[in-house]
Design an enzyme around this catalytic site. Sequence first.
Site, PDB file in Angstrom:
ATOM      1  CG  HIS A  96      19.595  78.592  58.324  1.00  0.00           C
ATOM      2  ND1 HIS A  96      18.319  78.708  58.835  1.00  0.00           N
ATOM      3  CD2 HIS A  96      20.432  78.819  59.369  1.00  0.00           C
ATOM      4  CE1 HIS A  96      18.377  79.006  60.122  1.00  0.00           C
ATOM      5  NE2 HIS A  96      19.664  79.069  60.482  1.00  0.00           N
ATOM      6  CG  HIS A  98      25.746  76.087  57.258  1.00  0.00           C
ATOM      7  ND1 HIS A  98      24.921  76.610  56.296  1.00  0.00           N
ATOM      8  CD2 HIS A  98      26.625  75.292  56.596  1.00  0.00           C
ATOM      9  CE1 HIS A  98      25.284  76.166  55.106  1.00  0.00           C
ATOM     10  NE2 HIS A  98      26.335  75.368  55.250  1.00  0.00           N
TER      11      HIS A  98
HETATM   12  P1  5GP Z   1      27.146  73.728  52.705  1.00  0.00           P
HETATM   13  O1  5GP Z   1      27.306  72.803  51.521  1.00  0.00           O
HETATM   14  O2  5GP Z   1      25.942  74.605  52.530  1.00  0.00           O
HETATM   15  O3  5GP Z   1      28.381  74.482  53.091  1.00  0.00           O
HETATM   16  O4  5GP Z   1      26.883  72.794  53.951  1.00  0.00           O
HETATM   17  C1  5GP Z   1      25.666  72.160  54.173  1.00  0.00           C
HETATM   18  C2  5GP Z   1      25.942  70.954  55.020  1.00  0.00           C
HETATM   19  O5  5GP Z   1      24.714  70.489  55.531  1.00  0.00           O
HETATM   20  C3  5GP Z   1      26.571  69.795  54.259  1.00  0.00           C
HETATM   21  O6  5GP Z   1      27.832  69.470  54.834  1.00  0.00           O
HETATM   22  C4  5GP Z   1      25.558  68.679  54.391  1.00  0.00           C
HETATM   23  O7  5GP Z   1      26.141  67.403  54.564  1.00  0.00           O
HETATM   24  C5  5GP Z   1      24.759  69.102  55.600  1.00  0.00           C
HETATM   25  N1  5GP Z   1      23.381  68.641  55.590  1.00  0.00           N
HETATM   26  C6  5GP Z   1      22.517  68.725  54.521  1.00  0.00           C
HETATM   27  N2  5GP Z   1      21.320  68.231  54.887  1.00  0.00           N
HETATM   28  C7  5GP Z   1      21.431  67.829  56.185  1.00  0.00           C
HETATM   29  C8  5GP Z   1      20.514  67.229  57.113  1.00  0.00           C
HETATM   30  O8  5GP Z   1      19.353  66.966  56.816  1.00  0.00           O
HETATM   31  N3  5GP Z   1      20.987  66.944  58.353  1.00  0.00           N
HETATM   32  C9  5GP Z   1      22.290  67.233  58.722  1.00  0.00           C
HETATM   33  N4  5GP Z   1      22.654  66.905  59.966  1.00  0.00           N
HETATM   34  N5  5GP Z   1      23.167  67.791  57.873  1.00  0.00           N
HETATM   35  C10 5GP Z   1      22.745  68.098  56.631  1.00  0.00           C
HETATM   36 ZN    ZN Z   2      16.591  78.972  57.750  1.00  0.00          ZN
END
Ligand code: 5GP
Ligand code: ZN
Length: 112
Positions: A96, A98
Amino acid sequence: MSDCLFCKIAAGEIPSNKVYEDETVYAFYDIDPQAPTHFLVIPKAHIGSVAEITPENATVVAHIFAVISKVTKELGLESYRVVSNIGEQAGQSVHHLHFHVLAGRDMTWPPG
Ligand code: 5GP
Ligand code: ZN
């Protein structure tokens, strides 16, 4: 999207530590912070990643950056990094859109 973690967080179905919210955008602190300040800014509507941004849905991205500009000022952050990972090799773990906002420590370049 019913089985999407960040859709559920944006809808308040899964608790999070909120930084900012309006009709289209939600921001909350990362559960596993990689800097003294680390929060995520997401559209409430599901977009999978930057790769799914189109002329039709791109308005929310400009709004997300206006939110980042405002919220960082309110938090007193003068220097910070904004990152979005797209796809497996770049380290995207939640599908999603971010934007990570990281601040409060020296950062290296290039990123790892
Ligand atoms: P990506 O790895 O996709 O760039 O970033 C995803 C981010 O979401 C990670 O930094 C991870 O720590 C964060 N994240 C994953 N699950 C959760 C959650 O349940 N709550 C929060 N606040 N952050 C989350
Ligand atoms: Zn979503």
